[in-house]
Design a protein around this motif. Structure first.
Motif, mmCIF file in Angstrom:
data_model
loop_
_atom_site.group_PDB
_atom_site.id
_atom_site.type_symbol
_atom_site.label_atom_id
_atom_site.label_comp_id
_atom_site.label_asym_id
_atom_site.label_seq_id
_atom_site.Cartn_x
_atom_site.Cartn_y
_atom_site.Cartn_z
ATOM 1 N N VAL A 148 15.423 -0.232 92.512
ATOM 2 C CA VAL A 148 15.524 -0.895 91.206
ATOM 3 C C VAL A 148 14.458 -1.987 91.105
ATOM 4 O O VAL A 148 13.763 -2.110 90.094
ATOM 5 C CB VAL A 148 16.934 -1.499 91.023
ATOM 6 N N VAL A 149 14.311 -2.757 92.181
ATOM 7 C CA VAL A 149 13.321 -3.840 92.198
ATOM 8 C C VAL A 149 11.925 -3.263 91.965
ATOM 9 O O VAL A 149 11.161 -3.773 91.139
ATOM 10 C CB VAL A 149 13.382 -4.613 93.538
ATOM 11 N N ASN A 150 11.610 -2.190 92.665
ATOM 12 C CA ASN A 150 10.284 -1.583 92.485
ATOM 13 C C ASN A 150 10.074 -1.123 91.046
ATOM 14 O O ASN A 150 8.992 -1.296 90.482
ATOM 15 C CB ASN A 150 10.104 -0.394 93.436
ATOM 16 N N ALA A 151 11.119 -0.551 90.456
ATOM 17 C CA ALA A 151 10.993 -0.074 89.078
ATOM 18 C C ALA A 151 10.796 -1.248 88.120
ATOM 19 O O ALA A 151 9.903 -1.228 87.261
ATOM 20 C CB ALA A 151 12.232 0.734 88.684
ATOM 21 N N VAL A 152 11.596 -2.292 88.283
ATOM 22 C CA VAL A 152 11.472 -3.455 87.391
ATOM 23 C C VAL A 152 10.117 -4.136 87.600
ATOM 24 O O VAL A 152 9.480 -4.579 86.648
ATOM 25 C CB VAL A 152 12.639 -4.448 87.609
ATOM 26 N N ASN A 153 9.655 -4.180 88.850
ATOM 27 C CA ASN A 153 8.365 -4.810 89.128
ATOM 28 C C ASN A 153 7.206 -4.080 88.456
ATOM 29 O O ASN A 153 6.144 -4.657 88.249
ATOM 30 C CB ASN A 153 8.114 -4.888 90.635
ATOM 31 N N GLN A 154 7.417 -2.831 88.157
ATOM 32 C CA GLN A 154 6.361 -2.092 87.457
ATOM 33 C C GLN A 154 6.308 -2.438 85.980
ATOM 34 O O GLN A 154 5.337 -2.137 85.305
ATOM 35 C CB GLN A 154 6.599 -0.589 87.588
ATOM 36 N N MET A 155 7.362 -3.034 85.471
ATOM 37 C CA MET A 155 7.397 -3.402 84.045
ATOM 38 C C MET A 155 6.762 -4.784 83.935
ATOM 39 O O MET A 155 7.390 -5.788 84.230
ATOM 40 C CB MET A 155 8.843 -3.425 83.550
ATOM 41 N N ARG A 156 5.495 -4.820 83.539
ATOM 42 C CA ARG A 156 4.787 -6.096 83.552
ATOM 43 C C ARG A 156 4.783 -6.759 82.180
ATOM 44 O O ARG A 156 3.859 -7.489 81.837
ATOM 45 C CB ARG A 156 3.348 -5.917 84.060
ATOM 46 N N GLU A 157 5.795 -6.512 81.361
ATOM 47 C CA GLU A 157 5.805 -7.154 80.045
ATOM 48 C C GLU A 157 5.916 -8.670 80.185
ATOM 49 O O GLU A 157 6.494 -9.185 81.135
ATOM 50 C CB GLU A 157 6.944 -6.590 79.197
ATOM 51 N N HIS A 158 5.329 -9.351 79.204
ATOM 52 C CA HIS A 158 5.211 -10.804 79.328
ATOM 53 C C HIS A 158 6.472 -11.565 78.955
ATOM 54 O O HIS A 158 6.788 -12.571 79.544
ATOM 55 C CB HIS A 158 4.032 -11.298 78.483
ATOM 56 N N ASN A 159 7.146 -11.104 77.922
ATOM 57 C CA ASN A 159 8.338 -11.827 77.492
ATOM 58 C C ASN A 159 9.542 -11.140 78.108
ATOM 59 O O ASN A 159 10.072 -10.179 77.571
ATOM 60 C CB ASN A 159 8.403 -11.864 75.970
ATOM 61 N N ARG A 160 9.925 -11.646 79.267
ATOM 62 C CA ARG A 160 10.823 -10.880 80.113
ATOM 63 C C ARG A 160 12.284 -11.242 79.917
ATOM 64 O O ARG A 160 12.637 -12.411 79.760
ATOM 65 C CB ARG A 160 10.415 -11.082 81.569
ATOM 66 N N PHE A 161 13.101 -10.224 79.932
ATOM 67 C CA PHE A 161 14.539 -10.397 79.845
ATOM 68 C C PHE A 161 15.107 -9.556 80.984
ATOM 69 O O PHE A 161 15.380 -8.373 80.834
ATOM 70 C CB PHE A 161 15.027 -9.912 78.476
ATOM 71 N N ILE A 162 15.199 -10.213 82.151
ATOM 72 C CA ILE A 162 15.445 -9.484 83.397
ATOM 73 C C ILE A 162 16.739 -8.670 83.345
ATOM 74 O O ILE A 162 16.780 -7.520 83.777
ATOM 75 C CB ILE A 162 15.506 -10.451 84.597
ATOM 76 N N GLY A 179 18.189 -7.303 80.894
ATOM 77 C CA GLY A 179 17.980 -6.091 80.096
ATOM 78 C C GLY A 179 17.134 -5.082 80.859
ATOM 79 O O GLY A 179 17.405 -3.882 80.833
ATOM 80 N N MET A 180 16.125 -5.589 81.561
ATOM 81 C CA MET A 180 15.233 -4.691 82.293
ATOM 82 C C MET A 180 15.965 -3.977 83.421
ATOM 83 O O MET A 180 15.726 -2.793 83.674
ATOM 84 C CB MET A 180 14.040 -5.472 82.834
ATOM 85 N N THR A 181 16.878 -4.694 84.103
ATOM 86 C CA THR A 181 17.611 -4.017 85.177
ATOM 87 C C THR A 181 18.583 -2.986 84.613
ATOM 88 O O THR A 181 18.896 -2.013 85.277
ATOM 89 C CB THR A 181 18.385 -4.992 86.094
ATOM 90 N N SER A 182 19.067 -3.193 83.394
ATOM 91 C CA SER A 182 19.904 -2.160 82.775
ATOM 92 C C SER A 182 19.055 -0.964 82.377
ATOM 93 O O SER A 182 19.458 0.182 82.540
ATOM 94 C CB SER A 182 20.590 -2.684 81.514
ATOM 95 N N TRP A 183 17.891 -1.276 81.831
ATOM 96 C CA TRP A 183 17.024 -0.233 81.278
ATOM 97 C C TRP A 183 16.644 0.823 82.313
ATOM 98 O O TRP A 183 16.573 2.005 82.005
ATOM 99 C CB TRP A 183 15.757 -0.884 80.703
ATOM 100 N N VAL A 184 16.429 0.380 83.576
ATOM 101 C CA VAL A 184 15.970 1.332 84.586
ATOM 102 C C VAL A 184 17.037 2.335 84.994
ATOM 103 O O VAL A 184 16.716 3.386 85.542
ATOM 104 C CB VAL A 184 15.427 0.623 85.863
ATOM 105 N N GLY A 185 18.301 2.038 84.713
ATOM 106 C CA GLY A 185 19.347 3.002 85.027
ATOM 107 C C GLY A 185 19.941 2.799 86.410
ATOM 108 O O GLY A 185 20.230 1.679 86.795
ATOM 109 N N PHE A 186 20.102 3.869 87.156
ATOM 110 C CA PHE A 186 20.736 3.853 88.489
ATOM 111 C C PHE A 186 22.239 3.586 88.371
ATOM 112 O O PHE A 186 22.778 3.407 87.272
ATOM 113 C CB PHE A 186 20.089 2.816 89.416
ATOM 114 N N GLN A 187 22.881 3.547 89.515
ATOM 115 C CA GLN A 187 24.331 3.310 89.549
ATOM 116 C C GLN A 187 24.583 1.812 89.492
ATOM 117 O O GLN A 187 24.131 1.084 90.368
ATOM 118 C CB GLN A 187 24.913 3.843 90.867
ATOM 119 N N GLN A 188 25.308 1.382 88.476
ATOM 120 C CA GLN A 188 25.530 -0.051 88.315
ATOM 121 C C GLN A 188 27.016 -0.367 88.311
ATOM 122 O O GLN A 188 27.809 0.400 87.801
ATOM 123 C CB GLN A 188 24.915 -0.521 86.989
#
Ligand code: UDP
Ligand code: MG
Length: 338
Positions: free
Chosen positions: A168-182, A184-193
């Protein structure tokens, strides 16, 4: 050679003097009891108090496990967390506030869920202590609103306190958007939560750095980052006004021709209509502006943050992601840097 820890704990720090020794103490106690290997990555986000000195003292006490990224200025909480995720070495990464509002004692439970196979384990605030009714209420409203209008599921009543698997960390780290909402980003990548409940403690030392202004910004980042809905609202206004026009215009024309006395005379009506319509027009300018500003942030392609120096961060590990300016000089390379 430093061995990679199993669990990285990432704590962003902005003027948290007085909290950091306590944080380290409580963290090292629970982590050592849990038997996991761990590291604490602290990001000094432009503190103007003694935070950096306290962090460095901790680093010298425990150089293998306490690592520091010192930003060149204040870049904001979400960006500080991003840097921590960029540099963390663990197989699991836990984000935690440095002000001890997130109890370190919950981490073993997060780790346990992770060991069961979940990739994101977020801490759900079952109760909040010592926060104003206004903050709790606006937070509730915000979470419910974002979930309605975004196309991702941000779990209700969670902050950034969570554990993430390396994938998950690797996936989120690839999202280099500037205005970050962490979150939301961790939800966006999916996986088992999954979630674990806890009571959010009151802040013991210092005060919140999230002013109303900053909270609004974060909310806007969350909404614009994950939804087009605000842009689309204009179409409903357009329809409503079109219907009104079609119905009202014939009536106005007929009345105007049929009545002798001046119909709808004077400027009051015109003025009211102009005022109401301009208010809505400017609202939509604002909404478009929010999206355009964020597009502008992306096209400039500036780095997300600038690192002044690091302590205990193995740069040779090659973990510096694209667009991060590495420090000119690592403080460890400078003799007498202490
Ligand atoms: N923080 C940061 N940069 C900022 C503001 C805050 O790194 O510009 C850190 C702060 O030191 C704390 C965490 O982010 O560890 C959460 O901030 P705060 O406690 O002020 O937020 P709240 O808990 O009130 O939402
Ligand atoms: Mg706090």
């Amino acid at each position: 050679m430093t061995q990679k820890p199993m669990v990285s704990i990432v704590a962003p720090v902005h003027n948290e003097e007085g909290n950091l020794f306590r944080l380290y103490e409580r963290l090292s106690k629970v982590m050592d009891e849990s038997g996991e290997t761990w590291e604490l990555v602290m990001i000094n986000d432009g503190s103007r108090d003694n935070s950096l000195a306290e962090m460095m003292q901790l680093h010298h006490q425990d150089p293998q496990r306490v690592r520091i990224i010192n930003f060149a200025r204040n870049f904001g909480h979400q960006t500080a967390v991003t840097a921590g995720m960029d540099f963390a070495l663990g197989q699991a990464v836990v984000l935690i506030d440095a002000d001890l509002q997130d109890p370190p004692e919950l981490i073993p439970q997060l780790v346990e869920k992770w060991r069961e196979g979940y990739h994101v384990v977020y801490a759900v605030r079952a109760k909040r202590e010592g926060e104003s009714a206004f903050k709790v209420w606006t937070a509730k409203l915000f979470y419910r609103l974002t979930n309605k209008i975004t196309n991702i599921d941000i779990p209700l009543d969670t902050g950034d306190f969570r554990l993430m698997d390396r994938r998950v960390v690797n996936a989120v780290n690839q999202m280099r958007e500037h205005n970050r909402f962490i979150r939301g980003m961790t939800s966006w990548v999916g996986f088992q939560q999954t979630g674990v409940e806890y009571v959010r403690a009151r802040r013991e030392i210092g005060e919140t750095k999230y002013t109303l202004r900053k909270m609004m910004r974060l909310a806007l980042d969350g909404i614009t980052g994950f939804s087009y809905f605000p842009l689309q609202v204009a179409i409903y206004f357009s329809f409503a006004l079109a219907v009104l026009a079609v119905l009202a215009l014939p009536v106005i024309v007929v009345l105007r021709l049929a009545t002798t006395e001046a119909f709808l005379e004077g400027q009051a009506t015109t003025l009211s209509v102009v005022l109401i319509l301009s208010a809505f027009q400017f609202l939509f300018f604002f909404i478009m502006g929010q999206y355009i500003a964020r597009i502008y942030d992306e096209v400039r392609g500036r780095p997300l943050y600038v690192v002044a120096d690091t302590y205990g961060i193995p740069f040779s590990a090659g973990r510096v992601p694209p667009r991060v300016i590495p420090p000119i000089v690592s403080a460890e390379d400078v003799p007498d840097a202490e």
